[in-house]
Design a protein around this motif. Sequence first.
Motif, PDB file in Angstrom:
ATOM      1  N   GLU A   1       0.796  -1.095   0.071  1.00 24.92           N
ATOM      2  CA  GLU A   1       0.084   0.111   0.235  1.00 24.92           C
ATOM      3  C   GLU A   1       1.032   1.157  -0.214  1.00 24.92           C
ATOM      4  O   GLU A   1       1.967   1.494   0.674  1.00 24.92           O
TER       5      GLU A   1
ATOM      6  N   ASP B   1      -3.155  14.419   0.616  1.00 23.73           N
ATOM      7  CA  ASP B   1      -3.884  15.401  -0.010  1.00 23.73           C
ATOM      8  C   ASP B   1      -4.415  16.553   0.731  1.00 23.73           C
ATOM      9  O   ASP B   1      -5.329  16.360   1.587  1.00 23.73           O
TER      10      ASP B   1
ATOM     11  N   PRO C   1      -5.051   9.691   0.873  1.00 20.11           N
ATOM     12  CA  PRO C   1      -5.252   8.919  -0.208  1.00 20.11           C
ATOM     13  C   PRO C   1      -4.325   7.660  -0.343  1.00 20.11           C
ATOM     14  O   PRO C   1      -3.021   7.793  -0.134  1.00 20.11           O
TER      15      PRO C   1
ATOM     16  N   THR D   1      -3.162   3.523  -2.457  1.00 18.54           N
ATOM     17  CA  THR D   1      -3.533   2.683  -3.378  1.00 18.54           C
ATOM     18  C   THR D   1      -2.865   1.418  -2.950  1.00 18.54           C
ATOM     19  O   THR D   1      -1.802   1.514  -2.472  1.00 18.54           O
TER      20      THR D   1
ATOM     21  N   TYR E   1      -2.183  -2.631  -3.629  1.00 23.22           N
ATOM     22  CA  TYR E   1      -1.818  -3.662  -4.566  1.00 23.22           C
ATOM     23  C   TYR E   1      -1.729  -4.937  -3.999  1.00 23.22           C
ATOM     24  O   TYR E   1      -0.903  -5.231  -2.846  1.00 23.22           O
TER      25      TYR E   1
ATOM     26  N   ALA F   1      -8.574   1.580  -4.202  1.00 22.45           N
ATOM     27  CA  ALA F   1      -8.334   2.832  -3.676  1.00 22.45           C
ATOM     28  C   ALA F   1      -8.811   2.897  -2.179  1.00 22.45           C
ATOM     29  O   ALA F   1      -9.844   2.461  -1.891  1.00 22.45           O
ATOM     30  N   TYR F   2      -8.106   3.519  -1.232  1.00 25.07           N
ATOM     31  CA  TYR F   2      -8.285   3.586   0.106  1.00 25.07           C
ATOM     32  C   TYR F   2      -7.950   4.776   0.510  1.00 25.07           C
ATOM     33  O   TYR F   2      -7.420   5.743  -0.245  1.00 25.07           O
ATOM     34  N   PHE F   3      -8.351   5.272   1.726  1.00 26.73           N
ATOM     35  CA  PHE F   3      -7.973   6.425   2.397  1.00 26.73           C
ATOM     36  C   PHE F   3      -7.685   6.373   3.783  1.00 26.73           C
ATOM     37  O   PHE F   3      -8.259   5.239   4.514  1.00 26.73           O
TER      38      PHE F   3
ATOM     39  N   THR G   1     -12.486   2.547   2.374  1.00 26.88           N
ATOM     40  CA  THR G   1     -12.514   2.304   1.127  1.00 26.88           C
ATOM     41  C   THR G   1     -14.228   2.167   0.761  1.00 26.88           C
ATOM     42  O   THR G   1     -14.975   2.199   1.487  1.00 26.88           O
ATOM     43  N   GLU G   2     -14.398   2.242  -0.410  1.00 24.80           N
ATOM     44  CA  GLU G   2     -15.968   2.123  -0.930  1.00 24.80           C
ATOM     45  C   GLU G   2     -16.564   1.001  -0.146  1.00 24.80           C
ATOM     46  O   GLU G   2     -16.158  -0.144  -0.564  1.00 24.80           O
TER      47      GLU G   2
END
Length: 154
Positions: free
Chosen positions: A73, A78, A85, A87, A89, A98-100, A112-113
């Motif tokens: 990760e 931001d 933010p 990413t 893998y 995508a995570y935060f 994440t969503e």
Amino acid sequence: MAQDNSSFPTAVPHPGLQRLRRLVGTWAMTGRTLGAAVDDVFGRTTIEWLPGGFFLLLHGEIDFMGHHAHSLEVVGYDPAADNFPATVYSSMDGVPAAYFWDVQGDEVIHWTEGSKYTGRFSADGSTLIGGWRPDSGVEQTPENTYDAIMRRVA
């Protein structure tokens, strides 16, 4: 022949990145999906700064209900959103996710969503206790509904 790099601009990491410093180290994790009688989540994560201090790298390994996975990760900052933010893998599939992150004092939020982790550091910073829960309207599954304890081992 040595290059003269004196004309390159010297960037400085955003001070907001310092909120992540408590995550740096190696962590061992144990957890339990809701409804499980015994721990069924085990992992280890090493978290370090990428040289320069602009990004955090998380190297993870997890055994989740008997399924083994590795991940990398990359976390940045931001300033407009005042969050981090990331990413991920993973060896589970070839699609970057995508995570935060957000860290405010002792509270850690990772999302994440569809789901969100909320955790809290112990007073000495050596333990992080929390859990993942699905977003409102999202069905509970073992992957999005479990509790975990992370203990700093290095």
